[in-house]
Design an enzyme around this catalytic site. Structure first.
Site, PDB file in Angstrom:
ATOM      1  N   ASN A  48      -9.863  -0.989  -1.707  1.00  0.00           N
ATOM      2  CA  ASN A  48      -8.747  -0.325  -1.578  1.00  0.00           C
ATOM      3  C   ASN A  48      -7.757  -1.396  -2.325  1.00  0.00           C
ATOM      4  O   ASN A  48      -8.048  -2.227  -3.232  1.00  0.00           O
ATOM      5  CB  ASN A  48      -8.580  -1.304  -0.492  1.00  0.00           C
ATOM      6  CG  ASN A  48      -6.717  -1.058   0.364  1.00  0.00           C
ATOM      7  OD1 ASN A  48      -5.927  -1.149  -0.666  1.00  0.00           O
ATOM      8  ND2 ASN A  48      -6.538  -1.240   1.428  1.00  0.00           N
ATOM      9  N   HIS A  85      -3.330   6.690   0.911  1.00  0.00           N
ATOM     10  CA  HIS A  85      -4.021   5.709   0.943  1.00  0.00           C
ATOM     11  C   HIS A  85      -5.275   4.438   0.559  1.00  0.00           C
ATOM     12  O   HIS A  85      -5.311   5.235   2.466  1.00  0.00           O
ATOM     13  CB  HIS A  85      -2.992   4.776   1.212  1.00  0.00           C
ATOM     14  CG  HIS A  85      -3.402   3.202   0.954  1.00  0.00           C
ATOM     15  ND1 HIS A  85      -3.408   2.974  -0.204  1.00  0.00           N
ATOM     16  CD2 HIS A  85      -3.483   2.175   1.748  1.00  0.00           C
ATOM     17  CE1 HIS A  85      -3.832   1.238  -0.180  1.00  0.00           C
ATOM     18  NE2 HIS A  85      -3.623   1.522   1.349  1.00  0.00           N
ATOM     19  N   CYS A 102       0.983  -0.573   0.025  1.00  0.00           N
ATOM     20  CA  CYS A 102      -0.227  -0.066  -0.378  1.00  0.00           C
ATOM     21  C   CYS A 102       1.082   1.697   0.179  1.00  0.00           C
ATOM     22  O   CYS A 102       0.222   1.995  -0.535  1.00  0.00           O
ATOM     23  CB  CYS A 102      -1.005  -0.108   1.184  1.00  0.00           C
ATOM     24  SG  CYS A 102      -1.909  -0.782   0.907  1.00  0.00           S
TER      25      CYS A 102
HETATM   26  N1  ACO Z   1     -19.279  -9.244   6.319  1.00  0.00           N
HETATM   27  C1  ACO Z   1     -19.623  -9.774   7.445  1.00  0.00           C
HETATM   28  N2  ACO Z   1     -19.093 -10.099   9.024  1.00  0.00           N
HETATM   29  C2  ACO Z   1     -17.930  -9.572   8.887  1.00  0.00           C
HETATM   30  C3  ACO Z   1     -17.543  -9.243   7.628  1.00  0.00           C
HETATM   31  C4  ACO Z   1     -17.521  -9.169   6.853  1.00  0.00           C
HETATM   32  N3  ACO Z   1     -16.807  -8.736   5.506  1.00  0.00           N
HETATM   33  N4  ACO Z   1     -15.881  -9.600   8.110  1.00  0.00           N
HETATM   34  C5  ACO Z   1     -15.192  -9.974   9.302  1.00  0.00           C
HETATM   35  N5  ACO Z   1     -16.709  -9.867   9.364  1.00  0.00           N
HETATM   36  C6  ACO Z   1     -16.878 -10.566  10.627  1.00  0.00           C
HETATM   37  C7  ACO Z   1     -16.154 -11.070  11.969  1.00  0.00           C
HETATM   38  O1  ACO Z   1     -16.618 -12.360  11.455  1.00  0.00           O
HETATM   39  C8  ACO Z   1     -16.755 -11.228  13.380  1.00  0.00           C
HETATM   40  O2  ACO Z   1     -17.289 -11.408  14.049  1.00  0.00           O
HETATM   41  P1  ACO Z   1     -17.657 -11.789  14.954  1.00  0.00           P
HETATM   42  O3  ACO Z   1     -17.948 -10.914  16.264  1.00  0.00           O
HETATM   43  O4  ACO Z   1     -18.995 -12.374  15.017  1.00  0.00           O
HETATM   44  O5  ACO Z   1     -16.668 -12.907  15.658  1.00  0.00           O
HETATM   45  C9  ACO Z   1     -16.984  -9.441  12.886  1.00  0.00           C
HETATM   46  O6  ACO Z   1     -17.072  -8.876  11.872  1.00  0.00           O
HETATM   47  C10 ACO Z   1     -16.310  -8.182  13.763  1.00  0.00           C
HETATM   48  O7  ACO Z   1     -13.995  -8.765  12.901  1.00  0.00           O
HETATM   49  P2  ACO Z   1     -13.305  -7.986  12.719  1.00  0.00           P
HETATM   50  O8  ACO Z   1     -11.913  -7.725  12.433  1.00  0.00           O
HETATM   51  O9  ACO Z   1     -13.338  -7.652  14.530  1.00  0.00           O
HETATM   52  O10 ACO Z   1     -13.924  -6.553  12.406  1.00  0.00           O
HETATM   53  P3  ACO Z   1     -13.441  -5.233  12.382  1.00  0.00           P
HETATM   54  O11 ACO Z   1     -14.141  -4.093  13.190  1.00  0.00           O
HETATM   55  O12 ACO Z   1     -11.635  -5.245  12.578  1.00  0.00           O
HETATM   56  O13 ACO Z   1     -13.329  -4.334  10.764  1.00  0.00           O
HETATM   57  C11 ACO Z   1     -11.359  -4.867   9.138  1.00  0.00           C
HETATM   58  C12 ACO Z   1     -12.473  -5.349  10.207  1.00  0.00           C
HETATM   59  C13 ACO Z   1     -12.984  -3.915   8.191  1.00  0.00           C
HETATM   60  C14 ACO Z   1     -10.666  -5.581   7.840  1.00  0.00           C
HETATM   61  C15 ACO Z   1     -10.469  -3.299  10.135  1.00  0.00           C
HETATM   62  O14 ACO Z   1     -10.593  -4.170  11.444  1.00  0.00           O
HETATM   63  C16 ACO Z   1     -10.158  -2.635   8.991  1.00  0.00           C
HETATM   64  O15 ACO Z   1     -10.883  -1.693   8.218  1.00  0.00           O
HETATM   65  N6  ACO Z   1      -8.764  -3.066   9.839  1.00  0.00           N
HETATM   66  C17 ACO Z   1      -7.486  -2.287   8.671  1.00  0.00           C
HETATM   67  C18 ACO Z   1      -7.475  -2.765   7.323  1.00  0.00           C
HETATM   68  C19 ACO Z   1      -6.948  -1.736   5.930  1.00  0.00           C
HETATM   69  O16 ACO Z   1      -6.503  -0.615   6.627  1.00  0.00           O
HETATM   70  N7  ACO Z   1      -5.967  -2.808   5.558  1.00  0.00           N
HETATM   71  C20 ACO Z   1      -5.189  -2.681   4.667  1.00  0.00           C
HETATM   72  C21 ACO Z   1      -4.271  -1.926   5.219  1.00  0.00           C
HETATM   73  S1  ACO Z   1      -3.326  -1.621   3.633  1.00  0.00           S
HETATM   74  C22 ACO Z   1      -2.474  -2.884   2.715  1.00  0.00           C
HETATM   75  O17 ACO Z   1      -1.533  -2.789   2.847  1.00  0.00           O
HETATM   76  C23 ACO Z   1      -2.959  -3.805   1.914  1.00  0.00           C
END
Ligand code: ACO
Length: 335
Positions: free
Chosen positions: A292, A262, A115
């Protein structure tokens, strides 16, 4: 003394739109969850047979950037191509661009910084221009994520986030008083390399080894992301590296006309916006439309912001990125 300035910008995304509702037919997810957690409404995915690949999308974006710069491929002295999803394990996409654009036998460099790839690539181009070695550098960020995502419920936290596309910038030598790239700031912290990674196939884990491990249980050939850990580190590093860039140039957040973060997650961008007390029209977001797109996200957003007339001569434009590695960086640009 020379500086380098952005002389032309271009972007390309595949035509195929994949909405959150489309994804909910493939895995257990829904539009409300995706929008609330990431801001994403839809993304583009390459469709088999549509003639796109990471290198080919990069070429499409590059052609637009070259035309806007008033240059031809023959004018370019160096290609810097940033991607985490190259067409081949080797060679890199840079040489494919050299061939597809019928360029001279100029050097072609691939940057593997996920990224942060575009910021690393811009910084590399900037150094080559500032030392006087090259005059015109073509910088591309392009990703074909959809070809490598696990579109099942087990990877839903990753697969809903990423999209395909490409962006390009032509950097050219300019006189110091013309503005341009004031400085770039790059960092890495390999301690967290595996928190956002794709382990195999690789020389550490080649295909027979992965198959022997039972792919049903163990899926190292799909991306892994520790989402919350990435999120927490991202908001800290974004702020640090933007401040570092501003301070290096005797500037403050009040001087920023446009921040292009980003496009990792809309919530991360909004958090950074709040930290710097920027208004909505000082931060550009288009993750809603494209998801993304990793190394392509900044050049696509920069191109759109410029096309929409949101970046004008004399503006202070800040690019900032954080991603897998972890790597992060910023570029401070006087337009
Ligand atoms: N749809 C529905 N439910 C989902 C999904 C989905 N797509 N994905 C996860 N869940 C559920 C999980 O299973 C979990 O359920 P549970 O509580 O019953 O176990 C719940 O949602 C919460 O999951 P978390 O993973 O804790 O969700 P979070 O609030 O952290 O959101 C996310 C996830 C959006 C990925 C967030 O952590 C985030 O944005 N992190 C940063 C990611 C990012 O920016 N990545 C890119 C970096 S750049 C690169 O270099 C590639």
């Amino acid at each position: 003394m020379y500086t380098s300035k952005i002389a032309g910008l271009g972007a390309y995304v595949p035509e195929n739109i994949v909405t959150n509702d489309d994804l909910s037919k493939m895995m257990d997810t829904n539009d409300a969850w995706i929008q609330e957690r990431t801001g994403i409404k839809e993304r583009r995915h390459i469709k088999k047979g549509d003639g796109n690949s990471t290198a080919k999308m990069g070429v499409k974006a590059a052609k637009i950037a070259l035309e806007r710069a008033g240059l031809t491929p023959k004018d370019i002295d160096l290609i810097v191509f940033a991607t985490l999803s190259p067409d081949y394990y080797f060679p890199g996409c840079g040489v494919q661009v050299q061939e597809m654009l019928d360029m001279r036998t100029i050097p072609a460099l691939d940057v593997r910084n996920q990224c942060s790839g575009f910021v690393y690539a811009i910084s590399t181009a900037d150094q080559f221009i500032k030392t006087g070695m090259y005059k015109n550098v073509l910088v591309i960020g392009s990703e074909n994520h959809s070809g490598g995502l696990d579109m099942t419920t087990r990877s839903r936290n990753v697969s809903v986030i990423f999209g395909d596309g490409a962006g390009a910038a032509v950097l050219t030598k300019a006189a110091n008083d013309e503005g341009g790239i004031l400085s770039t700031h790059l960092h890495s912290e390999g301690e967290h390399a595996m928190e956002l990674s794709l382990e195999g196939p690789s020389t550490e884990r080649w295909v027979p080894e992965i198959i022997a491990e039972n792919p049903q249980e163990n899926i190292p050939y799909y991306p892994y992301m520790n989402g919350q850990f990435v999120f927490k580190n991202a908001v800290v590093r974004f702020a640090e590296v933007i401040n570092e860039g501003l301070e290096a140039n005797g500037l403050t957040a009040k001087d920023i006309n446009m921040l292009i973060p980003h496009q990792a997650n809309l919530r991360i961008s909004q958090f950074v916006q709040k930290q710097f007390r920027l208004s909505d029209d000082q931060v550009y977001n288009n993750i809603q439309k494209y998801g993304n797109t990793t190394a392509a996200s900044i050049p696509i957003a920069l191109t759109e912001a410029w096309e929409e007339g949101k970046i004008n001569k004399g503006d202070l434009v800040v690019l900032a990125a954080f991603g897998s590695g972890f790597t992060w960086g910023s570029a401070i640009i006087r337009w």
